[in-house]
Design a protein around this motif. Structure first.
Motif, short mmCIF file in Angstrom:
data_model
loop_
_atom_site.label_atom_id
_atom_site.label_comp_id
_atom_site.label_asym_id
_atom_site.label_seq_id
_atom_site.Cartn_x
_atom_site.Cartn_y
_atom_site.Cartn_z
N LEU A 114 0.82 -1.21 0.00
CA LEU A 114 0.00 0.00 0.00
C LEU A 114 0.85 1.26 0.00
O LEU A 114 0.57 2.22 -0.72
CB LEU A 114 -0.92 0.01 1.22
CG LEU A 114 -1.72 1.30 1.44
CD1 LEU A 114 -2.76 1.48 0.35
CD2 LEU A 114 -2.37 1.31 2.81
N VAL A 115 1.93 1.26 0.81
CA VAL A 115 2.73 2.48 0.94
C VAL A 115 3.85 2.56 -0.09
O VAL A 115 4.67 3.48 -0.06
CB VAL A 115 3.31 2.63 2.36
CG1 VAL A 115 2.20 2.67 3.39
CG2 VAL A 115 4.31 1.53 2.68
N GLY A 116 3.90 1.60 -1.01
CA GLY A 116 4.87 1.70 -2.10
C GLY A 116 6.25 1.19 -1.77
O GLY A 116 7.22 1.57 -2.44
N MET A 133 11.09 7.25 2.43
CA MET A 133 10.82 5.84 2.66
C MET A 133 10.49 5.58 4.12
O MET A 133 9.62 4.76 4.44
CB MET A 133 12.01 4.99 2.20
CG MET A 133 12.24 5.00 0.70
SD MET A 133 13.77 4.16 0.21
CE MET A 133 13.34 2.45 0.52
N ARG A 134 11.17 6.28 5.02
CA ARG A 134 10.86 6.12 6.45
C ARG A 134 9.46 6.63 6.76
O ARG A 134 8.75 6.06 7.59
CB ARG A 134 11.90 6.85 7.30
CG ARG A 134 13.28 6.23 7.24
CD ARG A 134 14.25 6.89 8.20
NE ARG A 134 15.60 6.38 8.02
CZ ARG A 134 16.52 6.36 8.97
NH1 ARG A 134 16.24 6.83 10.17
NH2 ARG A 134 17.73 5.89 8.72
N GLN A 135 9.06 7.71 6.11
CA GLN A 135 7.70 8.20 6.31
C GLN A 135 6.68 7.18 5.83
O GLN A 135 5.64 6.94 6.47
CB GLN A 135 7.49 9.52 5.56
CG GLN A 135 8.31 10.69 6.10
CD GLN A 135 7.74 11.27 7.39
OE1 GLN A 135 7.09 10.59 8.16
NE2 GLN A 135 8.02 12.54 7.63
N ALA A 140 2.72 2.96 7.27
CA ALA A 140 2.33 1.54 7.30
C ALA A 140 2.20 1.05 8.73
O ALA A 140 1.26 0.32 9.08
CB ALA A 140 3.35 0.70 6.53
N HIS A 141 3.14 1.44 9.59
CA HIS A 141 3.10 1.05 11.00
C HIS A 141 1.85 1.62 11.67
O HIS A 141 1.18 0.93 12.46
CB HIS A 141 4.36 1.55 11.70
CG HIS A 141 4.53 1.06 13.10
ND1 HIS A 141 3.80 1.57 14.15
CD2 HIS A 141 5.35 0.11 13.62
CE1 HIS A 141 4.15 0.96 15.26
NE2 HIS A 141 5.09 0.06 14.97
N ALA A 142 1.52 2.88 11.36
CA ALA A 142 0.34 3.51 11.97
C ALA A 142 -0.94 2.79 11.55
O ALA A 142 -1.89 2.69 12.34
CB ALA A 142 0.28 4.98 11.58
N ARG A 234 -2.72 1.73 -4.41
CA ARG A 234 -1.36 1.65 -3.90
C ARG A 234 -0.62 2.96 -4.12
O ARG A 234 -0.94 3.74 -5.00
CB ARG A 234 -0.61 0.52 -4.59
CG ARG A 234 -1.19 -0.85 -4.31
CD ARG A 234 -0.34 -1.92 -4.94
NE ARG A 234 -0.25 -1.74 -6.38
CZ ARG A 234 0.53 -2.48 -7.16
NH1 ARG A 234 1.27 -3.43 -6.64
NH2 ARG A 234 0.56 -2.28 -8.45
N SER A 235 0.40 3.14 -3.33
CA SER A 235 1.25 4.32 -3.49
C SER A 235 2.11 4.18 -4.73
O SER A 235 2.53 3.09 -5.10
CB SER A 235 2.17 4.45 -2.28
OG SER A 235 3.22 5.33 -2.54
N PRO A 236 2.44 5.32 -5.37
CA PRO A 236 3.49 5.28 -6.38
C PRO A 236 4.80 4.89 -5.72
O PRO A 236 5.04 5.22 -4.56
CB PRO A 236 3.54 6.73 -6.89
CG PRO A 236 2.94 7.55 -5.80
CD PRO A 236 1.90 6.67 -5.16
N ARG A 237 5.62 4.16 -6.43
CA ARG A 237 6.88 3.69 -5.86
C ARG A 237 7.83 4.85 -5.62
O ARG A 237 7.93 5.76 -6.44
CB ARG A 237 7.56 2.69 -6.81
CG ARG A 237 6.69 1.48 -7.11
CD ARG A 237 6.40 0.66 -5.88
NE ARG A 237 5.60 -0.51 -6.21
CZ ARG A 237 5.08 -1.32 -5.31
NH1 ARG A 237 5.23 -1.07 -4.02
NH2 ARG A 237 4.37 -2.37 -5.68
#
Length: 239
Positions: A114-116, A133-135, A140-142, A234-237
């Protein structure tokens, strides 16, 4: 719903947050705005039970965060993307959180997608991740515990314009499905594109109205319902 009542935080003679009150209603995105140093992050840390307030109180669905059973299943939090363990891979980070929360590990793959963050990115150590990428990993964690409330501090930092557009859509879709979002930023234009309501605070002690919150529908600052984005894919990569 998030309720903040007269939150105040002092460090000795310094007042970081002074008598802040607002509510975030179910099914809405609330933008939390103010200049750097205004106390946005401190307010969010008090809501999440990480910083004890000097005065006032905050609750989620009528319960203080620290009293919530398995809070990750009720509230998704992203306060500092750089706080993730640098030696773990992205997949390990989410798998460990899934184990702690009692979440089906099948959600790990679904949320990385989902988050790419593809399979290759999921195998990388977090120390190798860019801020963007960390964001994405933090979001995803949230979302991992399938919460009904999201509390996000500057989540668009490090994202490119396409990633920011995607994140707006994810948050708008989350709220439209009955979730509650509190989203902080110091950039009005970034927030007004997705927010239903705005809460604005100033630097404590800077003026007679310091740290007194102002709250109004986002439409008052030029936001229109027709400008909302809708994105559930989904997120763009990341580049």
């Amino acid at each position: 719903m998030i309720s903040v009542e007269h939150l105040t935080k002092r460090y000795g003679t310094h007042t970081a947050v002074d008598d802040v009150s607002f509510r975030c209603e179910t099914g809405t995105v609330t933008g939390f705005l103010g200049p750097n140093g205004a106390g946005k992050s401190t307010t969010m840390r008090m809501i999440c039970g990480l910083t004890p307030p000097t005065g006032g109180a905050a609750s989620v669905d009528g319960v203080p965060y620290r009293r919530l059973p398995n809070p990750g299943r009720r509230v998704g939090v992203l306060l500092d993307a750089s706080a993730q363990h640098p030696g773990r891979t992205g997949r390990e980070t989410l798998s460990l959180a899934a184990h702690v929360m009692g979440v089906d590990r099948g959600r790990v793959d679904a949320l990385l997608d989902l988050v790419g963050l593809d399979a290759k990115a999921g195998r990388k150590r977090v120390r190798q991740y860019s801020l963007g990428m960390r964001q994405r990993l933090g979001l995803a964690h949230a979302l991992l515990g399938d919460p009904r409330v999201l509390i996000l501090d500057e989540p668009a930092n490090g994202l490119d314009p396409e990633g920011i557009f995607w994140m707006r859509g994810v948050l708008r879709d989350f709220a439209d499905r009955g979730g509650t979002v509190l989203l902080s930023s110091h950039l009005l234009r970034e927030v007004e594109a997705v927010a239903d309501r705005l809460v604005v605070i100033g630097v404590a002690g800077s003026s007679p109205t310091a740290a007194r919150r102002s709250c109004w529908p986002a439409a008052a600052s030029g936001y229109a319902a027709s400008s909302r984005t809708s994105w559930s894919g989904r997120s763009p990569r990341p580049a």
